[in-house]
Design a protein around this motif. Structure first.
Motif, PDB file in Angstrom:
ATOM      1  N   ARG A   1       0.836  -1.205   0.000  1.00  0.00           N
ATOM      2  CA  ARG A   1       0.000   0.000   0.000  1.00  0.00           C
ATOM      3  C   ARG A   1       0.865   1.248   0.000  1.00  0.00           C
ATOM      4  NH1 ARG A   1      -1.976   3.636   3.621  1.00  0.00           N
ATOM      5  NH2 ARG A   1      -4.033   4.475   3.168  1.00  0.00           N
ATOM      6  N   GLU A   2       1.876   1.269   0.855  1.00  0.00           N
ATOM      7  CA  GLU A   2       2.763   2.438   0.927  1.00  0.00           C
ATOM      8  C   GLU A   2       3.500   2.662  -0.385  1.00  0.00           C
ATOM      9  OE1 GLU A   2       5.236   1.913   4.382  1.00  0.00           O
ATOM     10  OE2 GLU A   2       3.514   1.955   5.737  1.00  0.00           O
ATOM     11  N   VAL A   3       3.920   1.593  -1.036  1.00  0.00           N
ATOM     12  CA  VAL A   3       4.598   1.715  -2.333  1.00  0.00           C
ATOM     13  C   VAL A   3       3.645   2.302  -3.366  1.00  0.00           C
ATOM     14  CG1 VAL A   3       5.600   0.392  -4.247  1.00  0.00           C
ATOM     15  CG2 VAL A   3       6.277  -0.113  -1.882  1.00  0.00           C
TER      16      VAL A   3
ATOM     17  N   LEU B   1       0.914   4.119  -2.901  1.00  0.00           N
ATOM     18  CA  LEU B   1       0.613   5.520  -2.596  1.00  0.00           C
ATOM     19  C   LEU B   1       1.790   6.436  -2.913  1.00  0.00           C
ATOM     20  CD1 LEU B   1      -1.413   5.126   0.725  1.00  0.00           C
ATOM     21  CD2 LEU B   1      -2.284   5.612  -1.576  1.00  0.00           C
ATOM     22  N   THR B   2       3.006   5.955  -2.723  1.00  0.00           N
ATOM     23  CA  THR B   2       4.189   6.741  -3.071  1.00  0.00           C
ATOM     24  C   THR B   2       4.258   6.969  -4.574  1.00  0.00           C
ATOM     25  OG1 THR B   2       5.373   5.890  -1.154  1.00  0.00           O
ATOM     26  CG2 THR B   2       6.709   6.841  -2.922  1.00  0.00           C
ATOM     27  N   PHE B   3       4.024   5.902  -5.369  1.00  0.00           N
ATOM     28  CA  PHE B   3       3.989   6.059  -6.823  1.00  0.00           C
ATOM     29  C   PHE B   3       2.891   7.004  -7.257  1.00  0.00           C
ATOM     30  CE2 PHE B   3       6.497   2.048  -7.279  1.00  0.00           C
ATOM     31  CZ  PHE B   3       7.446   2.516  -8.178  1.00  0.00           C
TER      32      PHE B   3
ATOM     33  N   LYS C   1       1.518   9.447  -5.546  1.00  0.00           N
ATOM     34  CA  LYS C   1       1.870  10.806  -5.176  1.00  0.00           C
ATOM     35  C   LYS C   1       2.934  11.370  -6.104  1.00  0.00           C
ATOM     36  CE  LYS C   1       3.241  13.440  -1.096  1.00  0.00           C
ATOM     37  NZ  LYS C   1       3.634  13.334   0.322  1.00  0.00           N
ATOM     38  N   ALA C   2       3.917  10.559  -6.466  1.00  0.00           N
ATOM     39  CA  ALA C   2       4.999  11.016  -7.339  1.00  0.00           C
ATOM     40  C   ALA C   2       4.514  11.292  -8.758  1.00  0.00           C
ATOM     41  CB  ALA C   2       6.102   9.965  -7.364  1.00  0.00           C
ATOM     42  N   SER C   3       3.458  10.630  -9.186  1.00  0.00           N
ATOM     43  CA  SER C   3       2.984  10.798 -10.564  1.00  0.00           C
ATOM     44  C   SER C   3       1.943  11.905 -10.725  1.00  0.00           C
ATOM     45  CB  SER C   3       2.418   9.484 -11.100  1.00  0.00           C
ATOM     46  OG  SER C   3       1.253   9.139 -10.385  1.00  0.00           O
ATOM     47  N   ARG C   4       1.525  12.524  -9.611  1.00  0.00           N
ATOM     48  CA  ARG C   4       0.573  13.624  -9.680  1.00  0.00           C
ATOM     49  C   ARG C   4       1.228  14.850 -10.283  1.00  0.00           C
ATOM     50  NH1 ARG C   4      -1.191  13.249  -3.761  1.00  0.00           N
ATOM     51  NH2 ARG C   4      -2.306  11.289  -3.787  1.00  0.00           N
TER      52      ARG C   4
END
Length: 133
Positions: free
Chosen positions: A118-120, A122-124, A126-129
């Motif tokens: 889940r954390e991975v 959500l990190t992806f 967030k980074a792709s926004r």
């Protein structure tokens, strides 16, 4: 109209639809014959019918079973059920085979591994926004 008044209206309609007179004495008798907990008083059911109170979840379930309606519809109205169905339909239509397979695999993982995945994700995400989002 208040939430309690809307519940009272749905309760009265459900009683009438089920063929029962909308009277506190009828509601008290029928409810107490089906409920295994402490009996409800005539004053208590009168408050339900007047829109002054909403029964607890266990009592609501007994009312719904007796009157042949879904508990969530009796408590919140039909619009809540429709909203849930619309969201479920959007979810079902938006998932292809690969996404479903991935979700099934995710759900089969132990909780600590699900947390990491889940954390991975959500990190992806967030980074792709875009920067202004």
């Amino acid at each position: 109209m208040t939430e309690k008044a809307e519940f009272a209206q749905r309760l009265r309609e459900a009683m009438a639809h089920a063929g029962y007179p909308v009277r506190p004495v009828v509601l008290e008798r029928e409810f107490n014959t089906r409920y295994w907990g402490r009996s409800v008083t005539l004053q208590g059911v009168r408050r339900w019918l007047r829109g002054e109170a909403i029964p607890s979840q266990d009592k609501l379930q007994v009312l719904a079973d007796w009157l042949g309606v879904e508990p969530e519809v009796l408590r919140f109205g039909d619009r809540v059920r429709r909203s849930v169905q619309e969201r479920r339909q959007r979810w079902d239509e938006g998932l292809g085979f690969m996404e479903r397979e991935t979700l099934e695999a995710f759900l089969s993982l132990p909780a600590p591994q699900r947390k990491i995945v889940r954390e991975v994700i959500l990190t992806f995400a967030k980074a792709s926004r875009p920067p202004d989002a």
